[in-house]
Every structure is written in C-alpha cells, then in structure tokens.
Design a protein around this motif. Sequence first.
Motif, PDB file in Angstrom:
ATOM      1  N   ARG A  16     -13.109 -57.504  22.751  1.00 53.67           N
ATOM      2  CA  ARG A  16     -13.838 -57.649  23.991  1.00 53.67           C
ATOM      3  C   ARG A  16     -14.542 -56.345  24.307  1.00 53.67           C
ATOM      4  NH1 ARG A  16     -10.385 -58.376  29.381  1.00 53.67           N
ATOM      5  NH2 ARG A  16     -11.852 -57.531  30.878  1.00 53.67           N
TER       6      ARG A  16
ATOM      7  N   PRO B 102     -16.214 -53.574  26.768  1.00 48.87           N
ATOM      8  CA  PRO B 102     -15.726 -53.133  28.078  1.00 48.87           C
ATOM      9  C   PRO B 102     -16.444 -53.837  29.227  1.00 48.87           C
ATOM     10  CG  PRO B 102     -16.926 -51.384  26.948  1.00 48.87           C
ATOM     11  CD  PRO B 102     -16.689 -52.455  25.954  1.00 48.87           C
ATOM     12  N   GLY B 103     -17.722 -54.087  29.064  1.00 55.87           N
ATOM     13  CA  GLY B 103     -18.468 -54.678  30.165  1.00 55.87           C
ATOM     14  C   GLY B 103     -18.233 -56.166  30.341  1.00 55.87           C
TER      15      GLY B 103
ATOM     16  N   SER C 277     -16.208 -59.431  31.204  1.00 56.17           N
ATOM     17  CA  SER C 277     -15.020 -59.883  31.908  1.00 56.17           C
ATOM     18  C   SER C 277     -14.296 -60.861  30.986  1.00 56.17           C
ATOM     19  CB  SER C 277     -15.412 -60.581  33.206  1.00 56.17           C
ATOM     20  OG  SER C 277     -16.022 -61.808  32.911  1.00 56.17           O
TER      21      SER C 277
ATOM     22  N   TYR D  93      -6.657 -61.537  40.041  1.00 52.23           N
ATOM     23  CA  TYR D  93      -7.636 -61.454  41.129  1.00 52.23           C
ATOM     24  C   TYR D  93      -7.294 -62.345  42.301  1.00 52.23           C
ATOM     25  CZ  TYR D  93     -10.139 -59.568  37.150  1.00 52.23           C
ATOM     26  OH  TYR D  93     -10.487 -58.849  36.049  1.00 52.23           O
ATOM     27  N   GLY D  94      -6.515 -63.370  42.034  1.00 49.93           N
ATOM     28  CA  GLY D  94      -6.237 -64.321  43.089  1.00 49.93           C
ATOM     29  C   GLY D  94      -4.868 -64.133  43.699  1.00 49.93           C
TER      30      GLY D  94
ATOM     31  N   GLU E 189     -10.544 -63.859  49.260  1.00 48.81           N
ATOM     32  CA  GLU E 189      -9.812 -62.662  48.850  1.00 48.81           C
ATOM     33  C   GLU E 189     -10.569 -61.901  47.758  1.00 48.81           C
ATOM     34  OE1 GLU E 189      -5.989 -63.566  47.277  1.00 48.81           O
ATOM     35  OE2 GLU E 189      -5.668 -61.535  46.521  1.00 48.81           O
TER      36      GLU E 189
ATOM     37  N   ALA F 140      -9.573 -59.010  45.249  1.00 43.82           N
ATOM     38  CA  ALA F 140      -8.420 -58.227  44.781  1.00 43.82           C
ATOM     39  C   ALA F 140      -8.852 -56.791  44.462  1.00 43.82           C
ATOM     40  CB  ALA F 140      -7.821 -58.872  43.539  1.00 43.82           C
TER      41      ALA F 140
ATOM     42  N   TYR G 262     -13.794 -52.480  40.391  1.00 41.73           N
ATOM     43  CA  TYR G 262     -14.883 -52.733  39.448  1.00 41.73           C
ATOM     44  C   TYR G 262     -16.237 -52.548  40.133  1.00 41.73           C
ATOM     45  CZ  TYR G 262     -17.870 -55.304  36.194  1.00 41.73           C
ATOM     46  OH  TYR G 262     -18.867 -55.666  35.333  1.00 41.73           O
TER      47      TYR G 262
ATOM     48  N   ARG H 188     -13.432 -71.450  44.033  1.00 39.11           N
ATOM     49  CA  ARG H 188     -12.288 -70.549  43.914  1.00 39.11           C
ATOM     50  C   ARG H 188     -12.038 -69.853  45.236  1.00 39.11           C
ATOM     51  NH1 ARG H 188     -14.144 -66.912  40.997  1.00 39.11           N
ATOM     52  NH2 ARG H 188     -15.584 -68.005  39.617  1.00 39.11           N
TER      53      ARG H 188
ATOM     54  N   TYR I 265     -10.737 -66.881  45.324  1.00 41.86           N
ATOM     55  CA  TYR I 265     -10.635 -65.450  45.010  1.00 41.86           C
ATOM     56  C   TYR I 265     -11.844 -65.080  44.164  1.00 41.86           C
ATOM     57  CZ  TYR I 265      -8.821 -67.622  40.797  1.00 41.86           C
ATOM     58  OH  TYR I 265      -8.678 -68.417  39.699  1.00 41.86           O
ATOM     59  N   VAL I 266     -12.172 -63.818  44.208  1.00 40.44           N
ATOM     60  CA  VAL I 266     -13.358 -63.341  43.506  1.00 40.44           C
ATOM     61  C   VAL I 266     -12.948 -62.815  42.140  1.00 40.44           C
ATOM     62  CG1 VAL I 266     -15.229 -61.667  43.543  1.00 40.44           C
ATOM     63  CG2 VAL I 266     -14.497 -62.766  45.648  1.00 40.44           C
ATOM     64  N   THR I 267     -13.665 -63.212  41.126  1.00 45.09           N
ATOM     65  CA  THR I 267     -13.397 -62.647  39.801  1.00 45.09           C
ATOM     66  C   THR I 267     -14.550 -61.712  39.423  1.00 45.09           C
ATOM     67  OG1 THR I 267     -14.574 -64.369  38.618  1.00 45.09           O
ATOM     68  CG2 THR I 267     -12.272 -64.795  39.122  1.00 45.09           C
ATOM     69  N   PRO I 268     -14.340 -60.897  38.433  1.00 45.71           N
ATOM     70  CA  PRO I 268     -15.425 -60.012  37.991  1.00 45.71           C
ATOM     71  C   PRO I 268     -16.650 -60.800  37.551  1.00 45.71           C
ATOM     72  CG  PRO I 268     -13.351 -59.285  37.084  1.00 45.71           C
ATOM     73  CD  PRO I 268     -13.076 -60.586  37.769  1.00 45.71           C
ATOM     74  N   ASP I 269     -16.432 -62.033  37.126  1.00 46.41           N
ATOM     75  CA  ASP I 269     -17.589 -62.828  36.723  1.00 46.41           C
ATOM     76  C   ASP I 269     -18.517 -63.072  37.903  1.00 46.41           C
ATOM     77  OD1 ASP I 269     -16.679 -63.847  33.874  1.00 46.41           O
ATOM     78  OD2 ASP I 269     -14.951 -63.902  35.225  1.00 46.41           O
TER      79      ASP I 269
ATOM     80  N   GLN J  64     -20.411 -59.990  38.361  1.00 48.72           N
ATOM     81  CA  GLN J  64     -21.428 -59.811  37.329  1.00 48.72           C
ATOM     82  C   GLN J  64     -22.616 -60.740  37.559  1.00 48.72           C
ATOM     83  OE1 GLN J  64     -19.286 -60.242  33.625  1.00 48.72           O
ATOM     84  NE2 GLN J  64     -19.032 -58.011  33.501  1.00 48.72           N
TER      85      GLN J  64
ATOM     86  N   LEU K 120     -23.648 -53.110  33.750  1.00 46.87           N
ATOM     87  CA  LEU K 120     -22.868 -54.316  33.474  1.00 46.87           C
ATOM     88  C   LEU K 120     -22.332 -54.292  32.047  1.00 46.87           C
ATOM     89  CD1 LEU K 120     -24.898 -57.098  35.247  1.00 46.87           C
ATOM     90  CD2 LEU K 120     -22.669 -56.177  35.857  1.00 46.87           C
TER      91      LEU K 120
ATOM     92  N   PRO L 185     -16.430 -50.664  32.242  1.00 47.37           N
ATOM     93  CA  PRO L 185     -15.327 -51.549  31.878  1.00 47.37           C
ATOM     94  C   PRO L 185     -14.886 -52.409  33.053  1.00 47.37           C
ATOM     95  CG  PRO L 185     -14.579 -49.281  32.022  1.00 47.37           C
ATOM     96  CD  PRO L 185     -16.060 -49.257  32.166  1.00 47.37           C
ATOM     97  N   VAL L 186     -14.643 -53.660  32.750  1.00 44.27           N
ATOM     98  CA  VAL L 186     -14.234 -54.587  33.803  1.00 44.27           C
ATOM     99  C   VAL L 186     -12.832 -54.242  34.296  1.00 44.27           C
ATOM    100  CG1 VAL L 186     -13.727 -56.976  34.302  1.00 44.27           C
ATOM    101  CG2 VAL L 186     -15.707 -56.392  32.921  1.00 44.27           C
ATOM    102  N   ASP L 187     -11.950 -53.946  33.305  1.00 45.33           N
ATOM    103  CA  ASP L 187     -10.587 -53.553  33.688  1.00 45.33           C
ATOM    104  C   ASP L 187     -10.502 -52.047  33.620  1.00 45.33           C
ATOM    105  OD1 ASP L 187     -10.008 -56.272  33.664  1.00 45.33           O
ATOM    106  OD2 ASP L 187      -9.732 -56.180  31.499  1.00 45.33           O
TER     107      ASP L 187
END
Lengths: 822, 335
Positions: free
Chosen positions: A713, A715-716, A718, A757-758, B246, B248, B254, B291, B293-297, B300, B328, B332-334
């Motif tokens: 994966r 880094p950028g 998700s 995240y949730g 939410e 997180a 990020y 959803r 909750y918010v994801t990095p997607d 992005q 983007l 890094p996302v994490d």
Amino acid sequence: MSTDTGSGSATGTSSDRRNARTISLGVTDTASQSRSIGPDMFRILALGCALLLIASFVRVLHEVTQAVGGTPSLFALVVGMLLAGTLLARLIRPRTALLAALTVAGLGFAYYLESSGVGVGIVLSQTGALAADIGTLATGHQLIRTVEAGIWTLGFAPAPVFLTWYLALRGRYALSVLPGGFALLFLVLTGDANLNVTLLGTLAGLGAVGFGELERRGGSISQADLLAVLFALIIVLSLSVSFVPGGDSGPASIGATDAGTLEGTIDSAGERSGFTGQVDLSPEVRFTVESERPSYWRTGVYDRFTGDEWVRTGQEQPLDGPINEPPGDHETMQQLVTAETDIGVMPVAPQPLSVTDGAAQYAEVTSHGQVHPSTTLIEGDSYVAESAIVDPGHGELQQAGTDYPEHVRDRYLQQPEDTSDEFAEYTANVTADAETPYEKAAAIEHHLRTSKSYSLDVDQPSGNVAEEFLFEMDEGYCIYFATTMTQMLRAEEVPTRYVTGYTSGQQVDDTTHVVRGLDAHAWVEVYFPDHGWVAFEPTPSGERDDVHADQLEDAREDGVENVDIEESEDVPVREDDDDEDEQDERDPADPEEEDNNETNGDERDPEPDPDPDPENGNNGTTDGTDPGSDDGSDTGDERSALSLPFTVSRELLALTTVVLIGLAAGIHRTDGRKRLQHLVGLFWQRSTDNPDDDAARAYRRLERLLGRTHRARRPGESARSYVAALRDEVTGDGKGSLDPADDRIETVLESYERAVYGGGVSRQEAAKTIEAVDELAREQLPMGGIGADTGDGDGGGGSGDDSSENGDKSTCDDDDTTHSGN
Amino acid sequence: MTDADPPTDMVLETTPIDADEQTEEIDPLPLTRVESIGTDIEDNVARVIVGHESVIEHVITALLGRGHVLLDDVPGVGKTMLARSIATSVDCTFRRIQFTPDLLPTDVTGVNVFNQQTREFEFQPGPIFGNIVLGDEINRAPPKTQSALLEAMEEQQVTADGETRSLPSPFTVIATQNAIEPNRTYDLPFAELDRFMKKLHLGYPDPKDEAELLGRTVGTHPIEELESVTDRETLVRARETVSRIEVAAPVRAYVTRLAGYTRENAHIGASPRGTIALLRAAQARAVINGRDYVTPDDVQAEAAVVLSHRVKTNNRTRDGKAIVADALEQVPVDG
C-alpha cells in the motif's frame, strides 16, 4: 579523569592553547548531556576499551613476571605510566609524548642490556646481532625463555602503556590503539600471548576505535549494534581457528603422536613442556638403542616453571664441537640410536658429550646441554652419541656441599612468584632430618614415592601444578612427581631441573633396547658441585612399570601395529612371567597404598568418587586382570554415566553466548525481529481484549498479504482506496493470488474502518474479521486448498469465538509446517 | 443592477440579532433520512443537469456541510442551471444576484429606506437574504462589493448602517465566476476565496451527455418543471445530523498532515478554515455514503475541491491543484 581534562588550562603559549582545544573536544560533549547514552557514555566505553587493551598485554607480561619475579615492579611501573599519561595528557603535545615514550623505551632497553651483562655498547658494536635477536624474539622465541625475562618485561612495558593511555585520553582512539596493538602484536609473535589474551586485546582495540568514533560523531547506542556484530564475528572466527585441527609442524613434535598422549604432553614443543590430565600411552616403538648399559634416554631439559608448564630458557646453538663435560669424574658410554618412526627429539643418555659427525650437522644443543635435532628424524635415521655417565656414590654426593656456580644458581632455583609459604614449610618438614642437599633430595624422593600413587587417569589441576599435586592430589604420573620434586628441592635452595625423555625401554638382548611411546617419562636432575647433574626418580617405578607393561600387553593382544620390531617380538613384556603372582604380592604388601586410601577417605577427597580406591585394590587382586587399563576404563565409564552424556564446557557456553549476542545484535541491526514477527503475524493472530485493536491488526495482516500477492500500500492510499486500486490493477491473475474483489476483504475493510474511525467493533465482529483474514492467509499457502477447507469447516462448526479461533489456529499451524516442509 | 426577485414575498426575519435567540435546539434527522435526501436532490438535479454527477454530489455535500460553493468555468456549461436546480430542489428562499462592475455593497446587503408613512427608516433587505443565494459572475463586481459577501458568508449575518442582521438559515452561497475575459473581471480576494468551501469546475459535457442534453431541452427546459424534493426545515435538520458525524482522531490527524504538507510545499497553504471546511465536507460525504463516521476516503474525495483554491504557489507550472494532488499521494494516511 574527565575532570582532569575538563579543567584544561588553556594558558601559556599558542601551542598549549591548541592542545587545550583538542582535549576539550571530549569535554564539550560531556557538558552537553543530551541523551542518557550519548557521547559521554561512549567516551567512557572507549577509554575502558583502551584500558582493556593495555591490560591485555600487561597481562602477558605479568604471566612472565609471575614465573620469574618482578610483578610488583611491573605493576608499579604500569600504574606510574597510567598516572603520567593522565597528567601529561593535557600538558604535552603528541609529538613530545612520542619522544618521551621513545626515550622511556630506549632507557628500558638499555637497562635490560646492562643488567643482562651485555652492556649498552653492544647497540653500537653489534647492531646486526641485536637486530637478529629481536628477529628471533619476533619469530616465536618466547619471552619466558629469555634469560632475563623479568627485566626485559620491565623495560618493555612503560612505553606502550604510556602512549596508549595518553592518546586515548586525548581522544585519539585510533592512534592510541597503535602502540598498544603493536605491543600486543609483538607478544603474539613471540608466542607469549595466548589466544584469549590476544582476542581480548583485539576486541578492546576495536572497541576503543569504534566507541571513539561513535563519540566523535555523536552516534547513538542503536548504532553500537554494529560493533556488537563485529565483536561476535571476531570472537567466533578466531575461536573457530583453534577448533580446526592444525598440522603438526616443526621438528619438535613427535610423529604419529597426538595431544592426548604422554609424549604429546611432555614434548608438546621443543622449548616447553606442559601438563594434562588423563593421558594415553602409545605402545608404538619409537626408537631402538644399541648400548652397553641401559639408561634413561633424555630428550629435553627445562629450567623455568610457570606454574602450569615448564619452559626452556636460552637459545639453541648449532652443535659444532664437543659439549661441555660434567665437572667431576665420569665414565663415558657410546650408544647407537635408530629411529623406528618419525621423531622430533634426539634421545641420548645424559649427559651427552658429542654426536657423531654425520648427525651433528642436524643437531642443535641447548644452553642446558641437551641435544635436539634441527629437523625431524625419519624412520631409519640413526646416530651415535657419546655420553658421560655421572653416577657418583652416596658418600661423594653427601660431601658435595652447596658451593654452586653462579650460572647454576641463577637458572635452576626459580620458582613461580605465587608459590605459597605452605609449600616451603611442607618441604622443610619433609626434609627436616636432612642435612645435605643429597639427603634432602633423597628425602623428598622417598616422600613422593611413598605418599602418592601412580595413575595415568587424573584430572589436570588448575594453578600451580607442584602445589596442587603435593596438597590436593593423591595420584599422578611422572610429570607430576618430577615437577613437584623439582620445586620442592628448589624451595630448599638446591638447584634442580626438570628433564623429559624415555626410560630405558625393553631390553631384547644384551645391548638392544626397544623404546616405545609408553616409555615416555619425566624425572629430575639435581646439581652437585664437582659432579654435575645427577638424576633422581621420584615416580614410584614399580607401579609405573606395571601400568606400562599392561598397556603394552594389551596392545600386543589387540594386534596394534608397530608395537614391536623384529627383535622384540618374542620377548615377553615382563621379565617375571608370573604376572598374577607379582601383583598378589605387591598390592597387599604395599602399606603406603592403604595409608593413602585412609587419608583419602577421611579428609582429602572432597568429591564423592563412584569408584573408591579400596575397591580398586580389590579389583586388582581378586580378578587378577590388568588393573591399570581396566580400572581406567571402569572409572571412565562410571564418571560419564554420572555426568551428562556430553560435556558442556564453559568455553562452549561462552562461545554460544557470544554467538547469540552477535545474532541478537545482527537481528536488531537488520530489523530481523520485526520481520519475523511480521511473517508469523501474517498467518496467526492472537486475539486481545480490545476488539478494535484486533480488527485493525487483522486488516494490517490482510494488507501484508495483499502486499505479498500484489503490491504494498502506498502511503497516500487509504485502506479502501488501496483495495479499490488493486481491484483496478488486477487483471486475471492465477490461482493462489488474492482476489481484491473478495467479499471477505470488504468485510475486513469495513470493520477496520469502523474500529479505527468509527464507533468501534464488537468482539464478535472482530473475531469474524480475524477469521476472514485467517482464511485469506491460508489460501495463500501452497497447500492452501486443503487448509482452507478445514478452516472453513472449523469456522462454520464453532459457534463460540474462542473455539473457532482455536480451531483456526491449529489448522493454521498445520499449514505452516506443511509450508516449511515444501 | 440587481437582477434579484422582487422582495415582495419577503418572509424572512430581518430583525437585528438578539443574543438569546441563537440557542435554539435543532433536532437532527436520522442518518438514513439524510442519506435519502442527498440521493433525492441528486436525482432531482440530474433531471436538469446531464452528466457531472460528481460535481452535483459535491454541491450537495457542500449544502449539507454548511459550505458555499464557487463554480468556476467558461459561460454556458450550466453553472447557473446547476445552482438553480439545486435551489429549486429544496423548498426554500432562492435569491439571485447578478454581479456587475457597478454593483454596490448595499445592493447586496440591503439598505435603510425612509418610510414616508411611518416616517421612520426601514430596512429594505438586499438579495443576500435568502436560503440559497446564487451570485452570478461574482468576479465582475469590484472588490468593494465582493467584500459585502465576506461577512455574510462567514458569519451568516450582514451589517448595514451599524446594525447587524442575521441571515436566514440555512444560508448557502452558490457563486459562479467566469474564467475568461480576465481584463474585465476582478480577481476574487484570497480571503473571500477562502470562504468558499469548494471551488468546482463543470467543464464541457461528454459528447454523449451533450446529445442527451440537447434532446431534453428541445421543448420546454426541464428546470421549469422541476419540483422541490425537500424543504428548508428538513435541510436544517439534515445539516445538524451532518455536523454531529464523528471524526476520529486519526482522520483529524490526517487532515492536519494534508494541510501541513500544503503549507510546507506552497507559498500559501491551506488555512485552518480550509481544514475545517474539509472536515465538514468529509462529514457530509460520509453521510451521503450512509456512514456515521468519517474515513480518510471521505477526506480524500473532498480534498482536491476543498483545498486546491486555498493553496497559492509562486510557481506557474504547479498550481494549488497539483500541490494538493501531491499531498494526497505522499501524505501517509496512517500516521
């Protein structure tokens, strides 16, 4: 010492100031204590290593002074030099220091020349000879063999000690290793430094340079793992060298002998004679002697005792002309010695006067009057030697007096420095009634012969062998008896030396003596004014002869080759045929042995012996079998039955530790632990208390799986966009590779997102996620199909999380083994 | 001049703000309702606008995420049509301001007029007082007039003659600007640009879409028959739902890293207002995707349109868009 350098006085001339700046390099580092293990720590470590390097070669010198005296002076000198180095580190420049060190070295050398009676003038007059001498030293002439070894040591020590410490304090670690390293190298070349000391010194030098470099560059402790790897590598490599069997070289070694035999021990090298524990006797014929009368055949003379070995001082000279005759009256005898195998010694009856012209050019004579071959004698070589038989009567010896010549006093009264007062007291007791040196010798001889019994099966003592044998051991063989007697006589101020060789051997006809390996022997020669060296035999000869005869008989029965030559084949081993009778008579008749056993049982023997001596005696008498060999093997068996089937020596343990440390450091260096964890974690996951963590970790496993089958994966990316990208990228891949469109992957993704995240995932969901990844992982294995099937069955059958978890684990493990099997 | 609807059906409260008034509790809608509202509006708008699904989605998430939208493109690609169809889909007050070079700030905010009968000054609210305000060709007005929008967009209030009046809720500005004729336009001040949650480009439709578009508009224009699918109050409650989604800590981190990257790699990077806007847009997108909750997607998906116009480079070849694209890819996302 950091405070010394810290207060660095920067006043005075410009050169002084420059020095102060150079030194303050380390000081500023000290002041900025940013990390717990920082430059400050490395400085201490580097200095410690420099000290260790110094200690390594001083240790070698100390070994010398321990034998010949001068330890306090040596230590005083070393400490003085360390102090001087500390003081001068901030006062003088390196060039001045070098000059000072050279001066000190020159003075030391001059002192040595003066006190060894040569005079400093020789430097000018015989520069070549001097250079040759140094060459001799550097090509393996051991320091301990130098006549004035102690003084040599004192002259040698100061300069490298001073320079090493001085430079190390100034932070010039790489440079500081040079003088110390050279000193050590020199001692290695002379053969004085043994492997351990050399290793220690090398490691210390490496450490000094390495830590110094870390200090200078402000490295962190995590970089020190490279050093650890290097250390381990050096240790293992250098130690493994000693495991590789090296070929016997040089004329001194006896052909066809190995280290375990008595011959190998007493003639391990031409100029030294060591000790071992249990030895074997080689029944092979070594040489035959045609001689009018029997004699012990001497092969070596040793004068210096270090506590654990005998060393011959002085150098060999080519044999040109007759050897000095003994001072008193003597007869002479001729002998024709024929080598029956390749031998590296030149057995002659003491005291040799000359060797026939033909053989003389291959012979050298030591300063003790013993001849040595300069090359190995090969089978069939023969030579004629003429010897002076010094055999004065009792009366003559009684009246010989104590007017010993100077050179005899100098050389043959040496005792190791650590010889205890007890030893001298004990000896004084033994010789309490003796007035003359002869009576003393006789008393000691008698005492040893009666109080100790003969056995080839002993454990090698540690420490001073003479003392150990006298106080701690009840039995031993010739080298122990001879050594102890030599040292006891020396304690009584009687010049004595330790000689090795062979007993007269088996007389097969009037003039022919067949000498075998098992005839190897060590005895004692005592000096009597006006007579010269007279042999004494402290070893109980009756017992010895029996043991040796038994060995020969066994060898004959077993059909060992080279046990006999033509002439000796039909000659029985013992002159008295009635073997059993003799033993019956001897054993009970020997009161000393019983005495001995009593003391043994009462107080002497601290460790429980599975085969106590009284039983030993019974064995011999009742069975009538060979007591020597049988007993030996019995004890050996029982001992091994008691202990482990294999012996774990301390060295092996230490080596293993080193290897493990090196491995650990290497793994640390290469992040191997993480990699291993990753690999294991790929196929197995332990569920924790936190379901969110579990889900997240399950996803990471999935990610690694995908990384192996597809790509890692970025880094950028998700989590979701990574999988989505894979879906786009994948174009009809073969079996075994992971399908990114798999529903289970979607499941994992979702619970991962929710966990991270949730609002989190439930325990059940986490378990399900782990299970999904487990399945996916198993399908990646070569035998994936089978594993996955069982896995599915388990997963479906187990209702509880734990049970399905366990089931999965076991199948997973199975797969793992199958995998490795492939 | 103002091209706005006549303020006759003025039902909006235009009274000065009373401090206590603001603390009314809004009841959030259930998540699924909001999701379906989003879908409804999207479908509704799609009846008028052919193609451009992602732009429509962006406008809807901006509407739900309490942001303003700037549509930037050549004339005639349907900017105004998009804004109008969005406004029509929600049953609420729609105002339109046509920006021209001679437009005055009071033409936007409103003005106090002397009432001959009551012999008092009365506030005549400007076209800004609407739930959805279409600012057409916003970059044709001089900065002075544009600045009238600043307060309205950020504080949801206008100040005229020293009196501050609250704007109705919801309040969303959908502005368009012309990318051509640069010498007859004024660049939007950076501060104002920053107040737009998103800057969107429509672009020309696909040939297929364009053919479809031509077919639809041969008779009556579909916008004339468009009906609303939701109302003002629902929108307010949907916004409340979105604002409670939410976010997180990893996502917040990020977003911070993304903004940090633009700040390190551009002359002017994304402002904190920008990161807030990004999170709000991401929240709205999470809801649209069902959803809570918010994801990095989500981040992005929104970052390019939310951050690009807030990033200014000195490098002509690399604009804010390129910087954000780099961010983007590289951030890094994490952690």
